[in-house]
Design a protein around this motif. Sequence first.
Motif, PDB file in Angstrom:
ATOM      1  N   LEU A 133       0.825  -1.137   0.043  1.00 12.34           N
ATOM      2  CA  LEU A 133       0.026   0.006  -0.085  1.00 12.34           C
ATOM      3  C   LEU A 133       0.920   1.211  -0.200  1.00 12.34           C
ATOM      4  CD1 LEU A 133      -2.730  -0.968   2.720  1.00 12.34           C
ATOM      5  CD2 LEU A 133      -2.862  -1.016   0.138  1.00 12.34           C
ATOM      6  N   GLY A 134       1.850   1.133   0.735  1.00  9.24           N
ATOM      7  CA  GLY A 134       2.959   2.330   1.034  1.00  9.24           C
ATOM      8  C   GLY A 134       3.879   2.747  -0.367  1.00  9.24           C
ATOM      9  N   LEU A 135       3.793   1.651  -1.172  1.00  7.09           N
ATOM     10  CA  LEU A 135       4.422   1.782  -2.426  1.00  7.09           C
ATOM     11  C   LEU A 135       3.505   2.004  -3.753  1.00  7.09           C
ATOM     12  CD1 LEU A 135       7.251  -1.124  -1.660  1.00  7.09           C
ATOM     13  CD2 LEU A 135       7.620   1.554  -1.869  1.00  7.09           C
ATOM     14  N   GLY A 136       2.197   1.883  -3.473  1.00  8.67           N
ATOM     15  CA  GLY A 136       1.231   1.994  -4.453  1.00  8.67           C
ATOM     16  C   GLY A 136       1.071   1.069  -5.323  1.00  8.67           C
ATOM     17  N   VAL A 137       1.240  -0.240  -4.797  1.00  6.66           N
ATOM     18  CA  VAL A 137       1.241  -1.596  -5.485  1.00  6.66           C
ATOM     19  C   VAL A 137      -0.085  -2.235  -5.100  1.00  6.66           C
ATOM     20  CG1 VAL A 137       2.092  -3.676  -6.213  1.00  6.66           C
ATOM     21  CG2 VAL A 137       3.706  -1.789  -5.886  1.00  6.66           C
ATOM     22  N   THR A 138      -1.192  -1.720  -5.880  1.00  2.00           N
ATOM     23  CA  THR A 138      -2.534  -2.247  -5.196  1.00  2.00           C
ATOM     24  C   THR A 138      -3.177  -3.036  -6.587  1.00  2.00           C
ATOM     25  OG1 THR A 138      -3.588  -0.239  -5.909  1.00  2.00           O
ATOM     26  CG2 THR A 138      -2.726  -0.432  -3.581  1.00  2.00           C
ATOM     27  N   GLU A 139      -2.794  -2.946  -7.786  1.00  2.00           N
ATOM     28  CA  GLU A 139      -3.511  -3.496  -8.852  1.00  2.00           C
ATOM     29  C   GLU A 139      -2.609  -4.445  -9.637  1.00  2.00           C
ATOM     30  OE1 GLU A 139      -4.705  -0.206 -11.208  1.00  2.00           O
ATOM     31  OE2 GLU A 139      -6.211   0.549  -9.745  1.00  2.00           O
ATOM     32  N   PRO A 140      -3.130  -5.261 -10.416  1.00  2.00           N
ATOM     33  CA  PRO A 140      -2.494  -6.443 -11.093  1.00  2.00           C
ATOM     34  C   PRO A 140      -1.454  -5.807 -12.053  1.00  2.00           C
ATOM     35  CG  PRO A 140      -4.683  -7.323 -10.887  1.00  2.00           C
ATOM     36  CD  PRO A 140      -4.634  -6.091 -10.340  1.00  2.00           C
ATOM     37  N   GLY A 141      -0.453  -6.386 -12.473  1.00  2.00           N
ATOM     38  CA  GLY A 141       0.416  -5.819 -13.379  1.00  2.00           C
ATOM     39  C   GLY A 141       1.566  -4.856 -12.619  1.00  2.00           C
ATOM     40  N   SER A 142       1.440  -4.915 -11.347  1.00  2.00           N
ATOM     41  CA  SER A 142       2.542  -3.950 -10.612  1.00  2.00           C
ATOM     42  C   SER A 142       3.309  -4.955  -9.545  1.00  2.00           C
ATOM     43  CB  SER A 142       1.882  -2.726 -10.142  1.00  2.00           C
ATOM     44  OG  SER A 142       1.087  -3.018  -9.305  1.00  2.00           O
ATOM     45  N   SER A 143       4.250  -4.572  -9.268  1.00  2.00           N
ATOM     46  CA  SER A 143       5.046  -5.430  -8.110  1.00  2.00           C
ATOM     47  C   SER A 143       5.834  -4.046  -7.506  1.00  2.00           C
ATOM     48  CB  SER A 143       5.846  -6.687  -8.358  1.00  2.00           C
ATOM     49  OG  SER A 143       6.946  -6.296  -9.345  1.00  2.00           O
ATOM     50  N   TYR A 144       6.247  -4.712  -6.162  1.00  2.94           N
ATOM     51  CA  TYR A 144       7.095  -4.111  -5.397  1.00  2.94           C
ATOM     52  C   TYR A 144       8.274  -4.757  -5.262  1.00  2.94           C
ATOM     53  CZ  TYR A 144       5.461  -6.016  -1.094  1.00  2.94           C
ATOM     54  OH  TYR A 144       5.162  -6.950   0.004  1.00  2.94           O
ATOM     55  N   LEU A 145       9.587  -4.349  -4.911  1.00 11.10           N
ATOM     56  CA  LEU A 145      10.845  -5.041  -4.708  1.00 11.10           C
ATOM     57  C   LEU A 145      11.464  -4.452  -3.724  1.00 11.10           C
ATOM     58  CD1 LEU A 145      12.726  -7.413  -5.549  1.00 11.10           C
ATOM     59  CD2 LEU A 145      13.765  -5.680  -7.197  1.00 11.10           C
ATOM     60  N   THR A 181       0.949 -16.836  -0.692  1.00  7.10           N
ATOM     61  CA  THR A 181      -0.227 -15.961  -0.964  1.00  7.10           C
ATOM     62  C   THR A 181      -0.641 -15.300   0.332  1.00  7.10           C
ATOM     63  OG1 THR A 181      -0.827 -17.324  -2.679  1.00  7.10           O
ATOM     64  CG2 THR A 181      -2.256 -15.773  -2.090  1.00  7.10           C
ATOM     65  N   MET A 182      -0.886 -13.878   0.517  1.00 11.27           N
ATOM     66  CA  MET A 182      -1.125 -13.326   1.468  1.00 11.27           C
ATOM     67  C   MET A 182      -2.577 -12.423   1.031  1.00 11.27           C
ATOM     68  SD  MET A 182       0.813 -13.745   4.253  1.00 11.27           S
ATOM     69  CE  MET A 182       2.406 -14.372   4.575  1.00 11.27           C
ATOM     70  N   ALA A 183      -3.365 -12.353   2.246  1.00 14.59           N
ATOM     71  CA  ALA A 183      -4.384 -11.307   2.064  1.00 14.59           C
ATOM     72  C   ALA A 183      -4.053  -9.927   1.798  1.00 14.59           C
ATOM     73  CB  ALA A 183      -5.526 -11.361   3.110  1.00 14.59           C
ATOM     74  N   GLY A 184      -4.474  -9.423   0.677  1.00 14.83           N
ATOM     75  CA  GLY A 184      -3.887  -8.066   0.284  1.00 14.83           C
ATOM     76  C   GLY A 184      -4.428  -7.088   1.397  1.00 14.83           C
ATOM     77  N   GLY A 185      -3.845  -5.865   1.160  1.00 12.29           N
ATOM     78  CA  GLY A 185      -4.205  -4.656   2.141  1.00 12.29           C
ATOM     79  C   GLY A 185      -5.546  -4.203   1.549  1.00 12.29           C
ATOM     80  N   VAL A 186      -5.719  -4.110   0.253  1.00 18.82           N
ATOM     81  CA  VAL A 186      -7.165  -3.792  -0.020  1.00 18.82           C
ATOM     82  C   VAL A 186      -8.209  -4.865   0.033  1.00 18.82           C
ATOM     83  CG1 VAL A 186      -8.797  -3.206  -1.972  1.00 18.82           C
ATOM     84  CG2 VAL A 186      -6.203  -2.184  -1.815  1.00 18.82           C
TER      85      VAL A 186
END
Length: 519
Positions: A242-254, A277-282
Amino acid sequence: MNRDLVIGVDCSTTATKAVVWDATGRSRSVGRAAFATSTPHPGWGEQNPEDWWSTFCEAVRRAVQAVDGRRVGAIAITHQRESFACTTSDGRPLRPAMLWLDTRATAEVAEFGTRDVHERTGKPPNPTPAWYKLLWLAKHEQSTLRRTEKVVDVGAYLTHRLTGTWVTSWASADPLGVVDLRTFDYDDDLLAAAQLTRDHLPALAAPGSVVGEVTDAVADALGLPHGLPVVAGAGDGQAAGLGLGVTEPGSSYLNLGSGIISGFASDTYRWADAFRTMAGGVPGTYALETFIGGGTHNISWFVERFAGVDTRALGLDLTAEQVLETAAAQLPPGSEGLLTLPYWTGALTPYWDHHARGTIVGLTGRHGKSHVYRSLLEGLALEQRLLTDGAEAALGEPVQKVVVTGGGARSAVWCQIVADVLRRPLHVAREPESTCLGAGVLAAAALGLHGSIGEASAQMSGTGRVYHPGEEHAAVYDRLFGVYERLYPQLRDVFCDLQTALEPPATSEDPLELVGAGR
């Protein structure tokens, strides 16, 4: 008074940090307090849950002192995942908390870590999820388990101290390994196997929902407004997304940290050995996570044990890493024939092999410190490509955007290598405290500063520098990756045989008989 500020709190493995955020994601003040971890036996990791609370209070109090506390409108907590406490119904700890890094439950993993459990929870069998350690408690500390009235994640423990109620986010409880991710609810079969019922666990709420108010006594002690809403948070990995703006498919954080964690957003539930697999922040979403156990840890190991670079003796105002990075930047991709398999702490995704070991292949008399240093950076990047390819195959769509954070994001050489190896632009996160910011995102959305969690994430996060892949170097790494991905499969049996060779020979003598004979 306009309540236009929120507090995000991160109770991590080593410290608690509280940050006051405004609606744009700008940090207004910070408070921090550290606590200790004990290792009573090799492979064990424990903490005193009371330290979570005392450092929480200290960090929040310090952060609030630097702003007008009347402007704070909500607070949310993110935390170290999989760690848990066994308490009485009023929150008194009955034993030290068992941490995510505790590996004592390997026998339980071997016995109970089935594909069915993996499919329900999204967690490949390994000692990290709390469920296996709860099974260990049922076998080795039955009296403790009988007295236990609540089994709680870190977020639930702190929320109870704040509000007096036992409630947690399903994105906080999920890492314990007792939540069915198909329903975001507790799995009664898994609880029963650990001799628990739903009454032993806190109630579940959606991340971002208001779960209570800070009691007046706590508010007065910490300098917070009376009636301050407490917002259900998420584990630190999901909060980082969430803090990196990665909330939609097609994006990832590293996250290029001591270990390397990459998270991929998904709207549908998937499970595989290639990720956990984890439950997402959204609410209703998922985060697919890959892991490399050694990241900057591997780099620090080389610098401390072998590099022998004394920058003070050289009169340089630089770190040893900066000197080695400068030297490594002069080398061509491939480190003139070196390939490093970065399994200093074993292999996690996708192999889950604790026998795997770090390996450097191709050494000749030509190679020196700078070659090994660059090869370490390249090996971690090549391993991340292996993991990213696996996640993409499961998602069924390419990952277009990668946002990078962590200590490694400060290394221009490493970021460029990763961009070249992944053949993707690497966007460096604007805010290094992305985990705390993720908690702030949930609090801001709940307060109504933004229309939704996704909108809050987009508005409060951001990136700065971008590293673009270079075709010439990327082509070299394509060829090297074809060699790299063959290394572990060809060495798997060697790693296992090496471990077996180091074990003492079995004896037919009964240890009890030996004890008796010595009396």
